[in-house]
Design a protein around this motif. Structure first.
Motif, PDB file in Angstrom:
ATOM      1  N   ASN A 275       0.844  -1.200   0.000  1.00  0.00           N
ATOM      2  CA  ASN A 275       0.000   0.000   0.000  1.00  0.00           C
ATOM      3  C   ASN A 275       0.878   1.247   0.000  1.00  0.00           C
ATOM      4  N   VAL A 276       1.549   1.483  -1.116  1.00  0.00           N
ATOM      5  CA  VAL A 276       2.448   2.628  -1.239  1.00  0.00           C
ATOM      6  C   VAL A 276       1.858   3.584  -2.268  1.00  0.00           C
ATOM      7  N   PRO A 277       1.492   4.784  -1.876  1.00  0.00           N
ATOM      8  CA  PRO A 277       0.866   5.721  -2.824  1.00  0.00           C
ATOM      9  C   PRO A 277       1.729   5.940  -4.066  1.00  0.00           C
ATOM     10  N   GLY A 278       1.086   5.869  -5.226  1.00  0.00           N
ATOM     11  CA  GLY A 278       1.773   6.122  -6.483  1.00  0.00           C
ATOM     12  C   GLY A 278       2.602   4.977  -6.996  1.00  0.00           C
ATOM     13  N   LYS A 279       2.582   3.842  -6.293  1.00  0.00           N
ATOM     14  CA  LYS A 279       3.376   2.685  -6.699  1.00  0.00           C
ATOM     15  C   LYS A 279       2.456   1.500  -6.983  1.00  0.00           C
ATOM     16  N   SER A 280       3.007   0.530  -7.706  1.00  0.00           N
ATOM     17  CA  SER A 280       2.256  -0.686  -7.954  1.00  0.00           C
ATOM     18  C   SER A 280       2.135  -1.474  -6.648  1.00  0.00           C
ATOM     19  N   ALA A 281       1.194  -2.405  -6.616  1.00  0.00           N
ATOM     20  CA  ALA A 281       0.990  -3.216  -5.415  1.00  0.00           C
ATOM     21  C   ALA A 281       2.066  -4.273  -5.254  1.00  0.00           C
ATOM     22  N   TRP A 282       2.811  -4.549  -6.328  1.00  0.00           N
ATOM     23  CA  TRP A 282       3.821  -5.600  -6.286  1.00  0.00           C
ATOM     24  C   TRP A 282       5.191  -4.960  -6.156  1.00  0.00           C
ATOM     25  N   GLY A 283       5.908  -5.334  -5.136  1.00  0.00           N
ATOM     26  CA  GLY A 283       7.224  -4.750  -4.972  1.00  0.00           C
ATOM     27  C   GLY A 283       7.886  -5.185  -3.693  1.00  0.00           C
ATOM     28  N   THR A 284       8.917  -4.428  -3.295  1.00  0.00           N
ATOM     29  CA  THR A 284       9.794  -4.860  -2.213  1.00  0.00           C
ATOM     30  C   THR A 284      10.167  -3.685  -1.319  1.00  0.00           C
TER      31      THR A 284
ATOM     32  N   TRP B 184      14.679  -1.894   4.385  1.00  0.00           N
ATOM     33  CA  TRP B 184      15.170  -1.217   5.574  1.00  0.00           C
ATOM     34  C   TRP B 184      16.698  -1.269   5.499  1.00  0.00           C
ATOM     35  N   ARG B 185      17.357  -0.127   5.445  1.00  0.00           N
ATOM     36  CA  ARG B 185      18.824  -0.125   5.316  1.00  0.00           C
ATOM     37  C   ARG B 185      19.499  -0.714   6.551  1.00  0.00           C
ATOM     38  N   THR B 186      18.856  -0.562   7.684  1.00  0.00           N
ATOM     39  CA  THR B 186      19.319  -1.211   8.908  1.00  0.00           C
ATOM     40  C   THR B 186      18.136  -1.911   9.554  1.00  0.00           C
ATOM     41  N   PHE B 187      18.436  -2.957  10.297  1.00  0.00           N
ATOM     42  CA  PHE B 187      17.388  -3.770  10.894  1.00  0.00           C
ATOM     43  C   PHE B 187      16.502  -2.937  11.819  1.00  0.00           C
ATOM     44  N   PRO B 188      15.187  -3.103  11.731  1.00  0.00           N
ATOM     45  CA  PRO B 188      14.295  -2.416  12.672  1.00  0.00           C
ATOM     46  C   PRO B 188      14.627  -2.801  14.113  1.00  0.00           C
ATOM     47  N   THR B 189      14.618  -1.820  14.978  1.00  0.00           N
ATOM     48  CA  THR B 189      14.880  -2.051  16.399  1.00  0.00           C
ATOM     49  C   THR B 189      13.676  -1.709  17.260  1.00  0.00           C
ATOM     50  N   ALA B 190      12.597  -1.277  16.628  1.00  0.00           N
ATOM     51  CA  ALA B 190      11.377  -0.935  17.358  1.00  0.00           C
ATOM     52  C   ALA B 190      10.168  -1.354  16.540  1.00  0.00           C
ATOM     53  N   ASP B 191       9.048  -1.525  17.205  1.00  0.00           N
ATOM     54  CA  ASP B 191       7.811  -1.899  16.516  1.00  0.00           C
ATOM     55  C   ASP B 191       7.458  -0.854  15.455  1.00  0.00           C
ATOM     56  N   ASN B 192       6.919  -1.365  14.340  1.00  0.00           N
ATOM     57  CA  ASN B 192       6.356  -0.536  13.271  1.00  0.00           C
ATOM     58  C   ASN B 192       7.354   0.447  12.663  1.00  0.00           C
ATOM     59  N   ALA B 193       8.624   0.083  12.667  1.00  0.00           N
ATOM     60  CA  ALA B 193       9.637   0.935  12.039  1.00  0.00           C
ATOM     61  C   ALA B 193       9.347   1.054  10.548  1.00  0.00           C
ATOM     62  N   PRO B 194       9.297   2.264  10.001  1.00  0.00           N
ATOM     63  CA  PRO B 194       8.971   2.427   8.580  1.00  0.00           C
ATOM     64  C   PRO B 194      10.153   2.021   7.701  1.00  0.00           C
ATOM     65  N   PRO B 195       9.875   1.504   6.494  1.00  0.00           N
ATOM     66  CA  PRO B 195      10.965   1.175   5.571  1.00  0.00           C
ATOM     67  C   PRO B 195      11.597   2.442   5.020  1.00  0.00           C
ATOM     68  N   ASP B 196      12.801   2.295   4.488  1.00  0.00           N
ATOM     69  CA  ASP B 196      13.497   3.438   3.887  1.00  0.00           C
ATOM     70  C   ASP B 196      13.029   3.702   2.465  1.00  0.00           C
ATOM     71  N   PHE B 197      12.719   2.649   1.724  1.00  0.00           N
ATOM     72  CA  PHE B 197      12.173   2.861   0.380  1.00  0.00           C
ATOM     73  C   PHE B 197      11.487   1.601  -0.106  1.00  0.00           C
ATOM     74  N   PHE B 198      10.757   1.762  -1.200  1.00  0.00           N
ATOM     75  CA  PHE B 198       9.974   0.679  -1.808  1.00  0.00           C
ATOM     76  C   PHE B 198      10.366   0.570  -3.271  1.00  0.00           C
ATOM     77  N   LEU B 199      10.762  -0.619  -3.678  1.00  0.00           N
ATOM     78  CA  LEU B 199      11.161  -0.890  -5.063  1.00  0.00           C
ATOM     79  C   LEU B 199      10.025  -1.638  -5.733  1.00  0.00           C
ATOM     80  N   ASP B 200       9.268  -0.922  -6.602  1.00  0.00           N
ATOM     81  CA  ASP B 200       8.167  -1.624  -7.256  1.00  0.00           C
ATOM     82  C   ASP B 200       8.624  -2.196  -8.591  1.00  0.00           C
ATOM     83  N   ASP B 201       7.845  -3.135  -9.100  1.00  0.00           N
ATOM     84  CA  ASP B 201       8.184  -3.842 -10.329  1.00  0.00           C
ATOM     85  C   ASP B 201       7.075  -3.597 -11.341  1.00  0.00           C
ATOM     86  N   PRO B 202       7.356  -2.888 -12.435  1.00  0.00           N
ATOM     87  CA  PRO B 202       6.296  -2.580 -13.410  1.00  0.00           C
ATOM     88  C   PRO B 202       5.715  -3.811 -14.084  1.00  0.00           C
TER      89      PRO B 202
END
Length: 677
Positions: free
Chosen positions: A273-282, A285-303
């Motif tokens: 559920n990433v605005p402006g991106k396809s539903a299929w992707g990856t 997190w550049r570093t491992f989450p250390t707390a609950d619900n840590a947001p990802p750094d980016f989303f790589l979608d696949d056209p």
């Protein structure tokens, strides 16, 4: 074997995926990703219809009067699109393997539809069988189970060289061996169970676990249904230890796969559920989450519609598969960081839910479940369009053993009582048995392979003589049953008269009418007799999201999956004003995909509950009574999907010829079952 190549109007292939909200989300392939297929490496997909007369033999069914009727929980008596019940064909014939892992020496494969994990003690340098199997007593069996030495639909596997962890998906658990197993059937030491974790902490649990990863210290699990990623800071050494961290932010949809080097965390998602991106992707997190619900750094979608199934090498190279095989020499820093190499990969059906990559002793092993094989590069590819060198589980890098063994994805049966017709939207194929087979694993007599890039037939319809296929914007009609390889007499595309064909999901024929269900239009169109390209429908029925339809000339049956219901219309006097009787509904069915009425009986494939509801008297269904028989489970309370003789795994397409009941399973199983009284 004879093959006849015939010209046919192109059809548009539909590919199906699954979300937590519905059993299917159709999408059309938007071209091909670089490196996914090359005509110089493997034969190109057909651009014309091919009709193959297989010349194979099988034991014919001896039609004899069968007494009685079906009983709850009974065994199926025959299976097609499989070798047989509880039979794999050995260690080197897979059925939709979903992932791979290695510790640099041993190679581990999740052979998903066979409910097992295969292990090679040393990296194979040719097409050799595995050394031992987990989840089964031997390499010939494939029945699921709930013991620590059994599995039900394993997906991702992972190892650090000492521990082995398996996502035992349909058993809703993670299996962990604290010391790497060494023999066939060895039981897991530790079990993490979804229901127990949820009771312990309703904010930190998984549901429908697909992804699992460990480096021997941390453990990470992706819960597809729960839209969660769970992290244990220390790999559990005892049963049902709760996770330390839960990532459940709103961007996660149905996370599937976990990839990591211990620092970067990568999660492939089927329905992000990433605005402006396809539903299929990856998600990265550049570093491992250390707390609950840590947001990802980016989303790589696949056209082209994929999510990353990946692995890291010791030098930090990232190898991954989504719609193509991609290699990054270093970890991507953002969504614009393109791969350095895109080697050739002879895909069949794309990566989808079943793919994986592992590197051992400089060889690169890539698994494609839809192609049913592992392809191997003898060294790390350094140039685009480098082809693989050999295959495991297949005689060549281009051979799909699902095809050569006549396994059918999403089989939809139809019969006149003398012959059997089975269509598949995913395979874009029609298989014909000119007489009813009397043994499991019987090969078809005729195979129609429709052109690549077209509308796969989602449904079929049959009358005493006529036969039709429908899907997308295309209808194919044979005025006589295709028992000798004949092409259809009529090909109707895009429009029939003034009706615009948008998303055809159902077709039926009876002695009076021809029916087409269009899900996008929310209509079931009704023609008197078989239509031509200029025929106008006599009328239409308003139905929300109609799917497969069937008619025996007495009742028209329309499935409405998202309403969890089946609609019954009397054919006599049918008009646009006819009100249907609604059978089922929320809490009774779970996304039913097919239903059939014949000889005063009613059969409903309750797909999400893995059951077939049977009314021995359709009048009882019309009176609002519950089904009196359930097939595919021991009782109406049992809803676990299982690939067993007395069980069903997402049944979707029933057909009853007055004596025999055929049931095609959907998406995560590829069996065609036959039940006899």
């Amino acid at each position: 074997m004879r093959e006849i190549v015939m010209h046919q109007n192109r059809l548009l292939v539909a590919v199906l995926v699954v979300s937590s909200a519905s059993l299917y989300v159709p999408y059309a392939l938007r071209g091909r990703a670089q490196g996914t297929l090359d005509g110089d490496v493997c034969p190109s997909e057909p651009t014309e219809t091919t009709v193959t007369l297989t010349g194979e033999t099988y034991r014919r069914d001896r039609r004899r009067p069968r007494r009685g009727f079906f009983t709850t929980g009974q065994n199926a008596d025959l299976v097609l699109s499989h070798l047989n019940f509880n039979r794999t064909g050995g260690g080197n014939l897979f059925n939709h393997p979903a992932s791979m892992a290695t510790d640099g020496t041993r190679l581990i494969l999740a052979d998903t539809f066979n409910n097992r994990v295969l292990v090679w003690r040393t990296p194979p340098d040719r097409n050799v069988p595995p050394d031992f199997v987990l989840g089964q007593r031997n390499k010939q069996r494939n029945e699921p189970g709930t013991g620590r030495d059994q599995m039900n639909w394993p997906t991702q596997v992972t190892t650090d060289g000492r521990h082995l962890a398996v996502a035992d998906t349909m058993n809703e658990r993670i299996l962990i061996w604290t010391d790497f197993p060494t023999r066939t059937g060895e039981a897991a030491d530790v079990v993490l169970e979804s229901n127990v974790l949820r009771q312990q902490d309703p904010t930190k649990y998984f549901e429908w676990p697909w992804g699992v990863w460990t480096d021997g210290r941390k453990l990470v699990v992706a819960g597809t249904q729960s839209s969660s990623v769970l992290i244990w800071n220390r790999i559990p050494a005892a049963d049902n230890i709760s996770p330390d961290i839960a990532v459940t932010n709103r961007r996660l949809g149905t996370p599937r796969t976990i990839t990591s080097d211990g620092t970067t965390l990568i999660v492939g998602d089927h329905n992000a559920n990433v605005p402006g991106k396809s539903a299929w992707g990856t998600f990265f997190w550049r570093t491992f989450p250390t707390a609950d619900n840590a947001p990802p750094d980016f989303f790589l979608d696949d056209p082209y519609g994929g999510w990353l199934h990946g692995t890291f090498t010791q030098d930090g190279t990232l190898l991954g598969l989504d719609s193509a095989f991609k290699i990054w020499n270093t970890v991507p820093v953002d969504e614009n960081d393109a791969p350095d190499v895109v080697p050739v990969l002879p895909w069949s059906g794309g990566a989808g839910d079943y793919a994986g990559v592992a590197v051992a002793e400089d060889r690169v092993y890539v698994v494609s479940g839809n192609a049913n094989r592992i392809v191997v590069y003898d060294s790390m590819p350094t140039q685009n369009d480098t082809p693989p060198d050999f295959a495991i589980g297949s005689p060549s890098i281009c051979t799909n053993t699902l095809v050569t063994n006549h396994f059918i994805t999403n089989p939809v049966p139809a019969s006149d009582g003398q012959s059997l017709f089975v269509s598949s939207d995913f395979d874009n194929r029609l298989s014909v048995w000119t007489t009813i087979p009397g043994e499991s694993g019987a090969p078809p007599d005729i195979i129609y392979q429709f052109p690549a890039g077209g509308d796969g037939p989602w449904d079929n319809g049959i009358d005493t003589r006529a036969f039709a296929l429908a899907g997308g914007q295309t209808v194919l009609i044979w005025q006589d049953l295709p028992l000798a390889g004949e092409l259809p007499d009529r090909t109707l595309t895009e429009h029939i008269g003034s009706v615009e064909l948008q998303e055809l999901r159902g077709v039926a024929i009876d002695r009076r009418n021809f029916y087409l269900a269009d899900r996008t239009a929310n209509k079931v169109y009704v023609w008197t007799g078989i239509p031509s390209s200029t025929s106008e429908p006599a009328f239409s029925l308003d139905v929300a999201g109609p799917d497969r339809v069937a008619s025996d000339g007495t009742y028209l049956v329309v499935v409405s999956p998202n309403a969890h219901s089946v609609l019954l219309y009397e054919v006599k006097g049918l008009s646009a004003r006819t009100e249907p009787t609604v059978v089922g509904g929320q809490g009774v069915f779970n996304l039913p995909q097919g239903a059939f009425a014949s000889n005063g009986r009613l059969f409903v494939a309750d797909t999400g509950n893995s059951q077939i509801h049977v009314w021995s008297k359709i009048a009882d269904a019309l009176d609002g009574q519950s089904a009196d028989i359930v097939l595919g489970e021991a009782s109406f309370e049992d809803t676990t999907p299982e690939i067993k003789r007395d069980k069903t795994f997402w049944p979707a397409a029933p057909f009853y010829d007055g004596e025999l009941l055929w049931v095609g399973e959907f998406k995560f199983s590829n069996r065609l079952l036959r039940f006899a009284p």
